[in-house]
Motif scaffolding. Structure first.
Motif, PDB file in Angstrom:
ATOM      1  N   ARG A  60       1.742  -7.920  40.265  1.00  0.00           N
ATOM      2  CA  ARG A  60       0.852  -7.483  41.349  1.00  0.00           C
ATOM      3  C   ARG A  60      -0.367  -6.726  40.815  1.00  0.00           C
ATOM      4  O   ARG A  60      -1.135  -6.149  41.597  1.00  0.00           O
ATOM      5  N   TYR A  77      -0.385  -4.103  38.476  1.00  0.00           N
ATOM      6  CA  TYR A  77      -0.212  -2.702  38.090  1.00  0.00           C
ATOM      7  C   TYR A  77       0.182  -2.590  36.612  1.00  0.00           C
ATOM      8  O   TYR A  77       0.913  -3.439  36.082  1.00  0.00           O
ATOM      9  N   ARG A  93       7.872  -5.545  47.297  1.00  0.00           N
ATOM     10  CA  ARG A  93       6.987  -5.194  48.413  1.00  0.00           C
ATOM     11  C   ARG A  93       7.436  -3.891  49.074  1.00  0.00           C
ATOM     12  O   ARG A  93       6.614  -3.021  49.392  1.00  0.00           O
ATOM     13  N   CYS A 146       6.534  -0.965  46.851  1.00  0.00           N
ATOM     14  CA  CYS A 146       5.107  -0.644  47.004  1.00  0.00           C
ATOM     15  C   CYS A 146       4.875   0.144  48.288  1.00  0.00           C
ATOM     16  O   CYS A 146       4.115   1.126  48.313  1.00  0.00           O
ATOM     17  N   GLU A 147       5.512  -0.291  49.348  1.00  0.00           N
ATOM     18  CA  GLU A 147       5.366   0.391  50.637  1.00  0.00           C
ATOM     19  C   GLU A 147       5.860   1.825  50.552  1.00  0.00           C
ATOM     20  O   GLU A 147       5.204   2.748  51.028  1.00  0.00           O
ATOM     21  N   SER A 184       3.393   3.986  48.633  1.00  0.00           N
ATOM     22  CA  SER A 184       2.012   3.888  49.122  1.00  0.00           C
ATOM     23  C   SER A 184       1.108   3.181  48.120  1.00  0.00           C
ATOM     24  O   SER A 184      -0.047   3.573  47.900  1.00  0.00           O
ATOM     25  N   ASP A 197      -0.892  -0.299  47.112  1.00  0.00           N
ATOM     26  CA  ASP A 197      -1.421  -1.525  47.686  1.00  0.00           C
ATOM     27  C   ASP A 197      -0.555  -2.686  47.181  1.00  0.00           C
ATOM     28  O   ASP A 197      -0.446  -2.894  45.966  1.00  0.00           O
ATOM     29  N   ARG A 236      -0.988  -5.813  47.029  1.00  0.00           N
ATOM     30  CA  ARG A 236      -1.769  -6.831  46.312  1.00  0.00           C
ATOM     31  C   ARG A 236      -1.040  -8.191  46.358  1.00  0.00           C
ATOM     32  O   ARG A 236       0.074  -8.295  46.827  1.00  0.00           O
TER      33      ARG A 236
END
Length: 549
Positions: free
Chosen positions: A31, A33, A259, A262-263, A266, A268, A270
């Motif tokens: 993603r 990072y 996902r 990531c949520e 916080s 993104d 992507r």
């Protein structure tokens, strides 16, 4: 602001925390990072370097010469980053540094205690990797199992660190066993409930639970775990056994694992690009589906535990996939191998590999394996000790040096063709004192090594004390042994081989190229060794064996 993810384990060890952590690392890197990984081991050894491979599997060596836990090998192969000594630390290392500081008077006469001194030292390790790498995400795996007495200081340090760093910048993933009880025909959640209760009693509420099982953990079971463990239903993930560890990222991604992480942090989300990884796994499954197999025999001494040769086995698999072929890899105990049974044991081998190791046990069996490979023109790859036994065998049988050996095994042998490195002569401590880490090697032109690397100067990782004795170098080369790699000062023999007009492919390296092999970029020597083994199996010239597009 760097985000931190801590991965803990429950119920039993060897659950696959490392693969779960590495899979998440791969997904987050896809993603966009920058991901760094770290392993915190609660045992008292300063590092795994002095442990038998029977204890924790292979000792993995980093570029900067740290002897680390084998999980760092998984991390490197999954996230495709070279890790450093900052990616692994133990209770022993923490206590060693604190005691040294106490002896120097750094604590101004104060009492040194687990809290705050040990926990502060652990937290400093969390911060150090963040500061030195500038990673967007640091994933730290805690070794052992929640409830182990030796891990309590680490759990407390994680609790403190999350409080200091901020809830929004740290998350906890708990990997727990959900066993299948055959008599009841169902999986059981109680062990996970107890494990999470233990973790919560130490002040940590997990954000995510990953259920490890050899059976599917369906939605109803996951909802039950969520209810009893006080996590959201969509934060409990199933990680049942996959055909390969390389399938785990896709299995977790299908459930939205990365996902949700990531949520939670916080980040993104992507758009992720896992195409290269999925290309590899597709090629891997196609290769493994072939009925025809290329047989590789690995002659070692720790054969009861395959993890002792984990990176070697993975590098062979990477190379097989590169050519679309199925590798049948079998570990052979060198101690049980002799001229009397070598035909029976190695008769079907398309390639023979002798890996690294220490100690006398099994040495003559490895010499026997090298002799068979040389005389019957079976492709051979020697790694570290595998180079040394190949040189001993060549000296004995070709150079008329009966009993040629290493002074590691026979200190007063008549022909010590392998001898202690001069800078190791006065070394008494065992831990972290070998020639360790990446060193340069000049590749000799016109050699198989040059064909493999296609570069004049290469860097490979080392872990050894003994080397080819330069007093015998001229005699060995005069008899036909070709030196194909040297240290820049030409003092150390790094690679040897047999000429192509004598043997189709016989190469040995003092280094450990397996440590740098990647799923989609096999280590060059392993790749060419496997190519030669495939050619032998299929009865063709090795140049006719081409890699997949």
């Amino acid at each position: 602001m760097t985000k931190h993810i801590f991965v803990t384990g429950g119920v039993v060890s060897s659950l696959g925390k490392g693969i779960t952590a590495a899979s998440l690392g791969r997904l987050l890197k896809a993603r966009g990072y920058k991901v760094m990984m770290q392993k915190a081991d609660p045992y008292l050894n300063v590092d795994p370097g002095t442990m038998s491979p029977f204890q924790h599997g292979e000792v993995f060596v980093t570029e900067d010469g740290y002897e680390s836990d084998l999980d760092l090998g998984h991390y490197e192969r999954f996230i495709d980053e070279n890790l450093t000594r900052n990616s692994n630390f133990t209770t022993g290392a923490i206590y060693q540094s604190l005691i040294a500081r106490e002896r120097q008077g750094d604590f101004l006469g104060g009492t040194v205690q687990v809290i705050p001194h040990v926990t502060n030292a652990i937290k400093e390790r969390f911060r150090r990797i963040e500061e030195q790498t500038g990673a967007d995400v640091v994933i730290t795996e805690l070794g052992g199992t929640i409830g182990d007495i030796e891990g309590q200081a680490f759990v407390e340090a994680i609790r403190q660190f999350r409080k200091e760093k901020g809830y929004e910048d740290c998350c906890i993933i708990h990997v727990s066993l959900v066993p299948y009880i055959a008599a009841a025909h169902e999986v059981k959640t109680k062990p996970t409930q107890h494990s999470v209760r233990e973790l919560r009693s130490m002040g940590i509420q997990p954000d995510f639970i990953v259920c490890r099982s050899d059976h599917e953990v369906d939605a109803d079971i996951r909802a039950k775990i969520a209810s009893f463990c006080d996590v959201e239903c969509d934060c409990v993930f199933e990680n049942s056994d996959c055909p390969s560890i390389y399938d785990v990222p896709a299995h977790l991604a299908e459930q939205g694992f990365d996902r949700k992480v990531c949520e939670r942090l916080s980040l993104d989300p992507r758009t992720g690009d896992m195409s290269r990884w999925y290309d590899f796994t597709s090629a891997m499954h196609a290769a493994n589906a072939r009925a025809d197999v290329t047989r590789i025999r690995v002659v070692g001494k720790y054969t009861q535990l395959p993890d002792a040769y984990l990176s070697v086995i993975e590098a062979l698999h990477h190379s097989g996939v590169a050519f679309g072929r199925h590798m049948d890899i079998e570990l052979v105990d060198g101690e049980e191998l002799s001229e009397d049974n070598v035909e029976e044991v190695l008769g079907d081998a398309d390639g023979i590999l002798v890996p690294g190791g220490f100690g006398l046990r099994g040495i003559e069996g490895k010499v026997c394996a090298a002799r068979r490979a040389r005389t019957l023109k079976v492709p051979y790859l020697g790694i570290c000790l595998g180079l040394q036994v190949a040189v001993c065998e060549f000296a004995r049988d070709v150079c008329d040096m009966p009993g040629a050996s290493s002074t590691e095994f026979v200190p007063d042998c008549a022909y010590p063709v392998i001898d202690l490195m001069p800078d190791q002569a006065d070394v008494t401590d065992k831990g972290g004192t070998m020639r360790l880490g990446a060193y340069p090697c000049k590749v000799v032109t016109g050699t198989l090594a040059e064909e493999a690397y296609a570069e004049p100067l290469v860097y490979e990782r080392h872990r050894h004390r003994y080397e080819v004795n330069n007093a015998f170098r001229d005699r060995l080369t005069a008899a036909g042994l070709k030196i194909s790699g040297l240290s820049p000062d030409e003092r150390l023999v790094e690679m040897v081989e047999l000429p192509e007009d004598v043997h189709p492919w016989f190469v040995a390296s003092q280094a450990h190229p397996e440590f740098k092999s990647r799923p989609d970029r096999p280590a060059p020597l392993f790749r060419e060794f496997v190519r030669a083994a495939i050619a032998r199996h299929e009865g063709c010239d090795r140049h006719e064996v081409t890699a997949l597009a």
